[in-house]
Design a protein around this motif. Structure first.
Motif, PDB file in Angstrom:
ATOM      1  N   VAL F  40       0.645  -1.231  -0.006  1.00 52.96           N
ATOM      2  CA  VAL F  40       0.045  -0.017   0.085  1.00 52.96           C
ATOM      3  C   VAL F  40       0.912   1.259   0.103  1.00 52.96           C
ATOM      4  O   VAL F  40       0.687   2.179  -0.717  1.00 52.96           O
ATOM      5  CB  VAL F  40      -0.821   0.105   1.403  1.00 52.96           C
ATOM      6  CG1 VAL F  40      -1.677   1.370   1.237  1.00 52.96           C
ATOM      7  CG2 VAL F  40      -1.897  -0.990   1.038  1.00 52.96           C
ATOM      8  N   LEU F  44       0.969   4.260  -2.561  1.00 51.09           N
ATOM      9  CA  LEU F  44       0.638   5.655  -2.133  1.00 51.09           C
ATOM     10  C   LEU F  44       1.784   6.565  -2.705  1.00 51.09           C
ATOM     11  O   LEU F  44       1.682   7.815  -2.994  1.00 51.09           O
ATOM     12  CB  LEU F  44       0.366   5.723  -0.677  1.00 51.09           C
ATOM     13  CG  LEU F  44      -0.861   5.044  -0.199  1.00 51.09           C
ATOM     14  CD1 LEU F  44      -0.763   4.900   1.507  1.00 51.09           C
ATOM     15  CD2 LEU F  44      -2.228   5.719  -0.641  1.00 51.09           C
ATOM     16  N   ARG F  45       2.926   6.154  -2.532  1.00 49.05           N
ATOM     17  CA  ARG F  45       4.282   6.640  -2.790  1.00 49.05           C
ATOM     18  C   ARG F  45       4.150   7.439  -4.353  1.00 49.05           C
ATOM     19  O   ARG F  45       4.686   8.469  -4.440  1.00 49.05           O
ATOM     20  CB  ARG F  45       5.508   6.053  -2.412  1.00 49.05           C
ATOM     21  CG  ARG F  45       6.750   6.934  -2.386  1.00 49.05           C
ATOM     22  CD  ARG F  45       7.944   6.007  -2.449  1.00 49.05           C
ATOM     23  NE  ARG F  45       8.814   6.746  -3.298  1.00 49.05           N
ATOM     24  CZ  ARG F  45       9.760   7.841  -2.566  1.00 49.05           C
ATOM     25  NH1 ARG F  45       9.586   8.110  -1.436  1.00 49.05           N
ATOM     26  NH2 ARG F  45      10.620   8.291  -3.398  1.00 49.05           N
ATOM     27  N   TYR F  48       1.941  10.531  -4.215  1.00 49.65           N
ATOM     28  CA  TYR F  48       2.154  11.706  -3.457  1.00 49.65           C
ATOM     29  C   TYR F  48       3.504  12.338  -4.230  1.00 49.65           C
ATOM     30  O   TYR F  48       3.581  13.479  -4.207  1.00 49.65           O
ATOM     31  CB  TYR F  48       2.284  11.431  -2.088  1.00 49.65           C
ATOM     32  CG  TYR F  48       3.259  11.319  -1.590  1.00 49.65           C
ATOM     33  CD1 TYR F  48       3.703   9.973  -1.055  1.00 49.65           C
ATOM     34  CD2 TYR F  48       4.362  12.140  -1.178  1.00 49.65           C
ATOM     35  CE1 TYR F  48       5.004   9.799  -0.410  1.00 49.65           C
ATOM     36  CE2 TYR F  48       5.645  11.939  -0.662  1.00 49.65           C
ATOM     37  CZ  TYR F  48       5.769  10.518  -0.115  1.00 49.65           C
ATOM     38  OH  TYR F  48       7.066  10.333   0.553  1.00 49.65           O
ATOM     39  N   ALA F  49       4.283  11.408  -4.734  1.00 51.84           N
ATOM     40  CA  ALA F  49       5.467  11.959  -5.495  1.00 51.84           C
ATOM     41  C   ALA F  49       5.182  12.749  -6.540  1.00 51.84           C
ATOM     42  O   ALA F  49       6.083  13.591  -6.957  1.00 51.84           O
ATOM     43  CB  ALA F  49       6.412  10.998  -5.679  1.00 51.84           C
ATOM     44  N   GLU F  50       3.955  12.888  -7.151  1.00 52.84           N
ATOM     45  CA  GLU F  50       3.702  13.843  -8.239  1.00 52.84           C
ATOM     46  C   GLU F  50       2.680  14.879  -7.615  1.00 52.84           C
ATOM     47  O   GLU F  50       2.034  15.688  -8.648  1.00 52.84           O
ATOM     48  CB  GLU F  50       3.318  13.062  -9.180  1.00 52.84           C
ATOM     49  CG  GLU F  50       4.285  12.003  -9.971  1.00 52.84           C
ATOM     50  CD  GLU F  50       4.227  11.900 -11.325  1.00 52.84           C
ATOM     51  OE1 GLU F  50       3.242  12.273 -11.975  1.00 52.84           O
ATOM     52  OE2 GLU F  50       4.872  10.890 -11.977  1.00 52.84           O
TER      53      GLU F  50
END
Lengths: 77, 77, 77, 77, 77, 77
Positions: F40, F44-45, F48-50
């Motif tokens: 997960v 999620l990473r 959020y990295a964009e």
């Protein structure tokens, strides 16, 4: 009653990592003090654990609590 | 009048846990000072207690207030 | 002119509660310095006083300002 | 070039209120360093000055900058 | 590799303004460490530089980093 | 079990840059403690990295953690 439970006797911990655990507990206990229904909290937790914005906000709270715990322990020096 | 109520005589508390309670009270009192209508506050509270983003933001405020209380008490050392 | 009004002569207050009031004033004065039109501020205030997310964000600002005031007063010890 | 302008020679100010003004300037200068086009900034400013959430977030930044300025000035004691 | 680049040898700067520049660099480097693709960062930057809420959030990060830099430099006193 | 892994023995680092790395690790570990499923987290990473708002919020957490690490190391002076 859970409301009267003593959960914070001291800010002193043996190690930095235990300090992290205490910081996380402090954050959780605040939430629990505002939303007292454990069933509601459990449902909410399922939501926010998959929401990165909220995970990051939680990490912000833990970072603040840890500042306090670390200082109380003189940074375990 | 509630506006003139003295509720913060001292930042000193007997224990860390009482310090947490004071930190939560400080956060609540700020909200009450901005939104003075208790009926409105009660309705708002029902909303935000089921909104994790707002619960986490509240915990951020409590963490900040507790930093102050803990320092005032020299971390109860 | 209001812009030149001296409103912050000192961070020292007689009691912690007066320190809270100063912290709230500091937060309000920042807002007023950015949005200088009192009519607009009044209208905005009506909105945010019923928006819990914004009430909590305001409480975050007050908590930060109070950290400064409390330290300036050596925690009224 | 504006980029090379020296605007922060010292954190020392004569009074707390001048410290507030410096804190506000510091916040503004950060924004200007990220968004260098003054025309864009002007347009953005018109938006956020009527958005309470953003006004409150701005006040959060000013509160943080003021913590630094106040400490640098030993709280003007 | 950029990942191994040494960019933070010291927190000491000659002037407060250089301290601001370091604080901004620290914030930028965190973002770069999470989003390692410079092309993606460039595209994201175009977005957020016109979004006041994000500009203000960025200023919050810079204010926090500057607290650390200023303290390390004993406020350039 | 990963839950019992000791990852924070000390807040002391050799250099400021290693202090940054520790601050980032502390932030990441908080997230991992809340969302324990690595699959997960990986998904999620990617999100959020964009997302610049979330990148900036992450940088806020790292700035707070670094305040603690820097102080523990007396700013590597």
């Amino acid at each position: 009653m859970a409301d009267n439970e003593i959960w914070l006797d001291t800010l002193i911990t043996a190690t930095p990592q235990e300090g992290r655990e205490l910081a996380m507990k402090m954050a959780r206990k605040t939430i629990a003090a505002i939303q007292r229904d454990p069933e509601v909290r459990k449902k909410l937790r399922d939501d926010y654990a998959e929401d990165t914005a909220q995970l990051i906000s939680s990490a912000n709270v833990v970072a603040l609590e840890f500042q306090t715990v670390a200082k109380a322990n003189n940074y375990w020096k």
